[in-house]
Design a protein around this motif. Structure first.
Motif, mmCIF file in Angstrom:
data_model
loop_
_atom_site.group_PDB
_atom_site.id
_atom_site.type_symbol
_atom_site.label_atom_id
_atom_site.label_comp_id
_atom_site.label_asym_id
_atom_site.label_seq_id
_atom_site.Cartn_x
_atom_site.Cartn_y
_atom_site.Cartn_z
ATOM 1 N N PRO B 132 0.689 -1.178 -0.044
ATOM 2 C CA PRO B 132 -0.225 -0.617 0.136
ATOM 3 C C PRO B 132 1.336 1.219 0.038
ATOM 4 N N PRO B 133 0.834 2.501 -0.924
ATOM 5 C CA PRO B 133 1.225 3.644 -1.044
ATOM 6 C C PRO B 133 1.032 4.331 0.342
ATOM 7 N N ARG B 134 2.010 4.873 1.398
ATOM 8 C CA ARG B 134 2.258 6.058 2.773
ATOM 9 C C ARG B 134 1.997 6.582 2.542
ATOM 10 N N VAL B 135 1.874 8.030 1.129
ATOM 11 C CA VAL B 135 1.623 9.346 1.472
ATOM 12 C C VAL B 135 0.924 9.517 2.987
ATOM 13 N N PHE B 141 3.740 14.815 -2.441
ATOM 14 C CA PHE B 141 3.858 13.057 -3.358
ATOM 15 C C PHE B 141 5.256 12.887 -2.670
ATOM 16 N N THR B 142 5.016 11.830 -3.711
ATOM 17 C CA THR B 142 6.322 10.579 -3.558
ATOM 18 C C THR B 142 7.727 10.348 -5.239
ATOM 19 N N ILE B 143 8.352 10.452 -4.791
ATOM 20 C CA ILE B 143 9.899 10.374 -5.638
ATOM 21 C C ILE B 143 10.696 9.257 -5.560
ATOM 22 N N THR B 162 8.090 13.953 0.074
ATOM 23 C CA THR B 162 8.366 15.112 -0.601
ATOM 24 C C THR B 162 7.439 16.222 -0.192
ATOM 25 N N PRO B 163 7.113 17.094 0.094
ATOM 26 C CA PRO B 163 6.403 18.695 -0.410
ATOM 27 C C PRO B 163 7.283 19.337 -1.298
ATOM 28 N N GLY B 164 8.279 19.040 -1.724
ATOM 29 C CA GLY B 164 9.620 19.505 -3.162
ATOM 30 C C GLY B 164 10.800 20.038 -2.362
ATOM 31 N N GLU B 165 11.021 19.424 -0.571
ATOM 32 C CA GLU B 165 12.512 19.924 -0.421
ATOM 33 C C GLU B 165 12.653 19.245 0.318
ATOM 34 N N ASP B 166 11.798 19.231 1.687
ATOM 35 C CA ASP B 166 12.076 18.685 2.146
ATOM 36 C C ASP B 166 12.107 17.035 3.004
ATOM 37 N N GLY B 171 10.908 5.832 1.515
ATOM 38 C CA GLY B 171 10.275 4.277 2.219
ATOM 39 C C GLY B 171 11.623 3.602 1.308
ATOM 40 N N ILE B 172 11.414 2.394 1.835
ATOM 41 C CA ILE B 172 12.770 1.855 1.423
ATOM 42 C C ILE B 172 11.946 0.319 0.788
#
Lengths: 251, 497
Positions: B132-135, B141-143, B162-166, B171-172
């Motif tokens: 299952p995705p965690r977001v 969003f996820t990269i 990430t929201p953009g930078e932080d 996820g591993i």
């Protein structure tokens, strides 16, 4: 800038233009030293690399993991063989002594590959992909960039994007989880391209295969052009494989 | 010295859980958990440290029940172990905080590999949709980084949310590289098994071969000859130096210091060549076997020490320069902090743990081979816990490794006996062996019947430490990622199994 003083001495090999002691002397393979054959020889090999048929013993370097058990049990009949130029253009050509039929077949493969890679000869970009290695193979691939091997001097570069790559260098046994990513990566390469199976794991699955999660090497997953044995393959053997792929060396 | 046998105690499920928690509460370290299918039950074995030893605590769960109260619900460091057990056996730990697939995402009705079971495991087809995705959170969003990554890396997928930078969460996903290597041990002889152990985590071949051999040597009740014991120290320490130099190289690479990358790559190559000269293999493979060493060493100990001293002299000069390059230090300082409390609760292993205030080191706390006879030489731990502290820990370990090799070489000059290996009779039973790999403590729980392996569970430090990635990205941004990853120095092969 104190870093500027570092590395003033040239440590880079001249190989392949000049001979290199380390390349020539490193025991990168195992060979049978006599025609004497007994079924016990095959039994000491943990990966089935030793074949005994028609009173002739052969070592399949594509299966050999260089554990040295045959050398230990039969010191008069097997030995570690020095020399790094061990990559081959056909799977069968990894068997020593060579099977009679391979000679002509290899020539045909070489001509086809040579025509395909003519445009790449002077400069190639490589994309590496791990499909289930033990981690050591990546060290040896990465070593090609250290100042001793410095493959940039030969016009060989590693690239992050498969779209910029001419060669796909594959390490690892071929896990079921990497089957799709491997196929997608190869799809993303422009043509013409070359696939190198780097290491015994990639060639045959080595000692790790068979399990529920592995394919026995990558041959069933992608069309392989060059086979580089070794567990893991040494940097010189990898370099030999790469130069072989672009027709700058003979096997 | 390693005890002559492993203590194995059996409990019913509830008191098993209580006993493990009681021991951990009393200061012992939870070191691992694995399952062995022994139709009609599954045996769960927890590994817990004891005085100079590792104990095994067993319980059994009937296959038809196939669930038990989760250990991770009371002992968070067991979380990944229970996920792995669920993947391979289907056993459900009730109350587990998040039972997502870890090494094998399989559809619910798939047949699982069942480690220990005598029936062969059918080939698996992975199904990523079972994860299952965690977001969580607004604008996140996820990269996906991987599994095919940019550069020469082992395959692993880091799903960066990430929201953009932080980077609030990483996820591993290691399953792409899962080779099912545990199951492959079953049925092999111990002499074949040690060769496979070298390939569980190829960059720590010697440590894995040692840990496996120690387990078998316990079962056979033998001690390797003194010469082999000191050579084992030398091989293990050379491996440590090579791995730490690899980390240095990757940290320098992350900072874009091309000359430093070249220099440390050069030093690492020289160490690999030295290992090659000593053993015939650049990774020291095929030499450590149960009973001692498989073949004669090609280099005199004195000559080896001389060659090493020369290499280490060059390393020292470059380390001094690197550690006074402020553009490099700025990137490591406060990056990827591992909180000492978390490190202790989780039982973080190796240099990662020692840079966060822990001092456990199998070489000195549970000494084996030549380490038991040489004066202890532990690197002092640090409580800072950032990427810089981890790198400094590795420098200290490199200097100590060089000193240990010199001392072992001195002893070897005095040993007259030529014997390198003791015969290993066909043995049976269960035992745990260990060794301190460059990544941290490696454990092998081995079960044999008549000289053949019935079940073998390698537990690499990489598997145990990798889960800490979830907690070390707080406050860090994308460009810190390679520093943090490199400073952990883990191997994905060892983590994915």
């Amino acid at each position: 800038m104190p870093w500027i003083s570092r590395g003033a001495r040239v440590v880079t090999t001249r190989w392949p233009r000049r001979a290199d002691q380390y390349a020539d002397r490193f025991p990168a393979t195992v060979s049978p030293t006599s025609a004497f054959a007994s079924p016990e020889m095959a039994e000491v090999c943990p990966t089935g690399a030793i074949r005994v048929d028609d009173d002739q013993v052969r070592v399949d370097r594509g299966r050999c993991i260089l554990c040295g058990r045959c050398v230990r049990h039969f010191p008069r009949h097997f030995r570690f063989t020095p020399g790094s130029e061990i990559a081959r253009l056909a799977r069968d050509a990894l068997v020593v002594p060579e099977l009679d039929k391979t000679d002509g077949a290899v020539r045909a493969v070489r001509d086809e590959l040579s025509a395909r890679t003519r445009a790449l000869r002077r400069s190639v970009h490589i994309r590496h992909i791990d499909v289930g290695s033990d981690g050591a193979d990546e060290w040896e691939v990465l070593a090609l960039l250290n100042p001793i091997y410095d493959v940039h001097r030969l016009g060989i570069f590693f690239t992050a994007s498969p779209r910029h790559a001419d060669i796909l260098l594959v390490t690892g046994v071929g896990t079921r989880g990497m089957r799709e990513p491997l196929a997608r990566t190869l799809d993303a390469l422009p043509r013409p391209c070359v696939v190198i199976a780097a290491g015994t794991d990639a060639i045959s699955g080595g000692l790790v295969h068979p399990t529920y999660a592995t394919h026995g090497g990558i041959a069933d997953l992608v069309p392989v052009d060059v086979w580089v044995p070794g567990s893991p393959p040494t940097p010189f053997s990898l370099l030999h494989g790469i130069l072989l792929a672009i027709g700058r060396m003979s096997s | 010295m390693i005890g002559s046998h492993t203590t194995i105690e059996t409990y019913d499920v509830l008191s098993w859980r209580k006993e493990i928690c009681a021991r951990v509460g009393a200061g012992r370290r939870f070191a691992g958990l694995f399952a062995t299918v022994d139709d009609p039950v599954v045996r769960l074995s927890a590994l817990v440290t004891a005085d100079c030893d590792i104990d095994v605590l067993d319980t059994t769960v009937p296959l038809e029940v196939s669930q038990y109260p989760s250990l991770a619900s009371v002992l968070p460091s067991a979380a990944w172990y229970e996920r792995e057990i669920h993947d391979t056996t289907g056993l459900v730990p009730v109350g587990h905080p998040r039972l997502d697939p870890l090494v094998l995402p399989l559809p619910g009705d798939a047949r699982r590999p069942m480690p220990g079971s005598k029936t062969p495991a059918p080939s698996v087809d992975l199904d990523e949709s079972t994860i299952p995705p965690r977001v969580l959170g607004h604008g996140i969003f996820t990269i996906p980084h991987g599994p095919v990554r940019s550069g020469v890396f082992e395959s692993v997928e880091y799903l960066v949310e990430t929201p953009g930078e932080d980077i609030p969460y990483v996820g591993i996903r290691v399953y792409a590289k899962h080779r099912g290597i545990e199951k492959r041990f079953e049925g092999l002889t111990t002499q074949e098994g040690v060769l496979l152990a070298e390939r569980v985590e190829g960059v720590a071949s010697v440590a894995h071969a040692l840990a496996f051999s120690h387990a078998v040597e316990k079962l056979a009740d033998i001690t390797p000859p003194p010469r082999a014991q000191y050579w084992r120290v030398i091989l293990a320490e050379l491996e440590r130096i090579a791995n730490h130099l690899d980390v240095a190289m990757k940290c320098a690479d992350a900072a874009g210091l091309a000359v430093a990358v070249a220099r440390f790559g050069y030093h690492k190559e020289n160490i690999l060549r030295l290992v090659g000269a000593v053993t015939g293999s650049r990774f020291g493979r095929g030499i450590v076997v149960p009973g001692g060493l498989a073949r004669e060493i090609a280099v005199e100990p004195g000559e080896l020490a001389t060659r090493l001293t020369e290499i280490i002299g060059h390393v020292r000069a470059d380390v001094e320069l690197l550690m006074s390059t402020s553009s490099f230090l700025d990137r490591l300082r406060t990056t990827g902090p591992l909180d000492p409390t978390l490190a202790r609760v989780h039982g973080a292993l190796g240099p990662v743990g020692r840079a966060s205030g822990l001092d456990d080191d199998a070489r000195w706390f549970r000494p084996y081979d030549g380490y038991a006879k040489l004066p202890p030489l532990p690197a002092p731990s640090s409580a800072v816990g950032d990427a810089l502290a981890r790198l400094q820990m590795r420098w200290a370990e490199i200097w100590n490794a060089a000193e240990l090799i010199r001392r072992a070489a001195d002893v070897l000059e005095e040993i007259r006996s030529e014997v390198l290996c003791t015969d290993v009779a066909d043995c049976g039973g269960r035992a745990v062996g260990w060794a301190e790999a460059p990544q941290g403590e490696v454990l092998y729980a081995v079960e044999c019947e008549d000289g053949r392996i019935r079940r073998c569970k390698p537990r690499s430090a990489s598997f145990h430490n990798l889960v800490l990635f979830h907690d070390v990205f707080r406050g860090d941004i994308f460009t810190d990622f390679p520093f943090i990853e490199a400073s952990f120095g883990l191997s994905i092969a060892g983590a994915a199994g």
